[in-house]
Design an enzyme around this catalytic site. Structure first.
Site, short mmCIF file in Angstrom:
data_model
loop_
_atom_site.label_atom_id
_atom_site.label_comp_id
_atom_site.label_asym_id
_atom_site.label_seq_id
_atom_site.Cartn_x
_atom_site.Cartn_y
_atom_site.Cartn_z
N TRP A 101 0.81 -1.21 0.00
CA TRP A 101 0.00 0.00 0.00
C TRP A 101 0.84 1.26 0.00
O TRP A 101 0.55 2.22 -0.73
CB TRP A 101 -0.99 0.00 1.17
CG TRP A 101 -2.10 -0.97 0.93
CD1 TRP A 101 -2.36 -2.11 1.63
CD2 TRP A 101 -3.10 -0.91 -0.10
NE1 TRP A 101 -3.45 -2.76 1.10
CE2 TRP A 101 -3.92 -2.05 0.04
CE3 TRP A 101 -3.37 -0.02 -1.14
CZ2 TRP A 101 -5.00 -2.31 -0.81
CZ3 TRP A 101 -4.44 -0.27 -1.99
CH2 TRP A 101 -5.24 -1.41 -1.82
N ASP A 175 -1.66 6.39 6.61
CA ASP A 175 -2.74 5.61 6.01
C ASP A 175 -3.09 4.54 7.04
O ASP A 175 -2.34 3.57 7.20
CB ASP A 175 -2.27 4.99 4.69
CG ASP A 175 -3.30 4.04 4.08
OD1 ASP A 175 -4.35 3.79 4.70
OD2 ASP A 175 -3.02 3.52 2.97
N LYS A 199 -12.79 -1.61 6.03
CA LYS A 199 -12.04 -2.62 6.77
C LYS A 199 -12.58 -2.72 8.20
O LYS A 199 -12.86 -3.79 8.69
CB LYS A 199 -10.54 -2.29 6.80
CG LYS A 199 -9.95 -1.84 5.47
CD LYS A 199 -9.78 -3.00 4.49
CE LYS A 199 -9.46 -2.55 3.07
NZ LYS A 199 -8.24 -1.80 2.85
C1 PLP Z 1 -7.74 -1.19 1.46
C2 PLP Z 1 -6.62 -0.23 1.61
C3 PLP Z 1 -6.47 0.87 0.75
C4 PLP Z 1 -7.34 1.09 -0.48
O1 PLP Z 1 -8.58 1.46 -0.18
P1 PLP Z 1 -9.66 1.73 -1.35
O2 PLP Z 1 -10.86 2.06 -0.57
O3 PLP Z 1 -9.78 0.46 -2.15
O4 PLP Z 1 -9.16 2.84 -2.17
C5 PLP Z 1 -5.45 1.76 0.99
N1 PLP Z 1 -4.59 1.56 2.00
C6 PLP Z 1 -4.68 0.51 2.83
C7 PLP Z 1 -3.69 0.35 3.95
C8 PLP Z 1 -5.70 -0.43 2.67
O5 PLP Z 1 -5.80 -1.48 3.49
#
Ligand code: PLP
Length: 368
Positions: A101, A175, A199
């Protein structure tokens, strides 16, 4: 209703109580005669849902008053562009790459500003975390980007880096998509945090941004108005129509989180304790087996996403089929790494992890 345990990495399982409440309110929210999906986002009903969700989240995560909570859209991937569009006024940003990511974040930001890779765990194939003391910050970077839980690789920062103490004045951007609300956040170390809701907070479609007020108002001229944090903040996330149903579902999840208790702990502190117990149980089962293994260094293993591999990969399909039959769903690893992955977010009870461990042990015994 007794449902299977769902280990999806995202969109992921939600607390059953939340789904049941949403189902009961689907046709008529609180006597309004309307479902939440059918309400004007500017009406008093939805305004009360929004206000309650915002204040519950602020309380749960102990977000200080000088931070804005924004409910946006576009997910984590859109934030990879929206962050540099808003924060990169000095023209450059520093990145720490710790897995799939953060690698994506770096690549996307490079379209908007000059990027500097200041630390990486590529050499260890994303199984260790680079010590913040070794990060070589560039002069005058607008921000430092870190992914605090790498969902695919299963590495997690157990504490946030303290950039100030390391001599760096740039704000830390995290993030935290895949571990938001799983543990407390030390906001004194953060300038901006973003995460998709799917998530650990609710359905897809909602992106949470928590941003320190002094970082607002510096967007690049090309930044779309709907993605300018100041515009979003000034309009209480209603510059354009927000993802109303996802906000409502996240709001129900915040109320569920507030009700959680572990001993004398409640809310996020209770979740942190429960999540630690869940992860410990699963990692111990993996480490004590001869069939399964997890490659991540013990001091940075994720409490949310547990990738593991069968030493005999020809058994993968049998493992997954047996798991499904035993009521353990979506354990297949990410396509880029293979193997298995158990995502054990807040909504996964300890009993679900215990059921997985029991199944893994029974499957292992059948092999010999
Ligand atoms: C799932 C995830 C993303 C991407 O999220 P989207 O909603 O698909 O854009 C970005 N960073 C992390 C750490 C993730 O787990």
């Amino acid at each position: 209703m007794n449902r299977p345990f769902n280990f999806s990495a995202g969109p992921a399982a939600m607390p059953q109580e939340v789904l049941e409440q949403a189902a009961s309110e689907m046709l008529d929210w609180h006597g309004s005669g309307m479902g939440v999906m059918e309400m004007s986002h500017r009406g008093q009903e939805f305004t009360s849902i929004y206000t309650q969700a915002e204040s519950d989240l602020r309380e749960l995560l102990a977000v200080p008053a000088n931070f804005k909570i924004l409910f946006m859209q576009g997910g984590g991937l859109a934030e990879n562009a929206i962050v540099p569009l808003n924060l990169s006024r000095a023209g450059k940003a520093d990145f720490v790459v710790t897995g799939s990511w953060s690698k994506k974040s770096l690549k996307e930001a490079a379209r908007y500003c000059s990027t500097q890779l200041i630390a990486s765990n590529e050499a260890s194939r994303h199984t260790e975390l680079p010590d913040p003391a070794s990060w070589e910050f560039s002069q005058g970077a607008s921000y430092v980007h870190v992914c605090t839980n790498e969902t695919i690789d299963g590495v997690e920062f157990q504490t946030l880096p303290d950039l100030k103490a390391l001599g760096c004045d740039a704000p830390l951007v995290i993030d935290f998509s895949s571990h938001v609300a799983s543990r407390p956040v030390d906001w004194s170390r953060v300038g901006l945090a973003f995460g998709g809701a799917q998530k650990n907070l609710g359905p897809a479609g909602l992106t949470l941004v928590v941003v320190r007020e002094d970082l607002l108002g510096h967007a690049l001229g090309v930044c779309p108005s709907a993605f300018d944090y100041k515009t979003v903040a000034d309009n209480n996330s209603m510059y354009n129509t927000p993802p109303t149903y996802s906000i409502y579902m996240a709001g129900l999840t915040f109320l569920w989180l507030k009700r959680q208790q572990e001993g004398s702990l409640s809310g996020i502190a209770a979740m942190a304790q429960r999540n630690l117990a869940k992860a410990t149980l699963l990692y111990q089962a993996i480490d004590n087996s001869t069939l399964y293994r997890n490659k991540v260094n013990k001091d940075c293993r994720s409490r949310m996403n547990v990738p593991f591999f069968l030493r005999d990969e020809s058994r993968n399909e049998a493992f997954l089929a047996g798991a499904k039959a035993a009521g353990l769903l979506q354990l297949k690893g990410h396509k880029s790494v293979g193997g298995m992955r158990a995502s054990i977010y807040n909504a996964m009870p300890l009993a679900g992890v215990q059921a997985l461990v029991d199944y893994m042990q029974a499957f292992e015994q059948k092999q010999v």
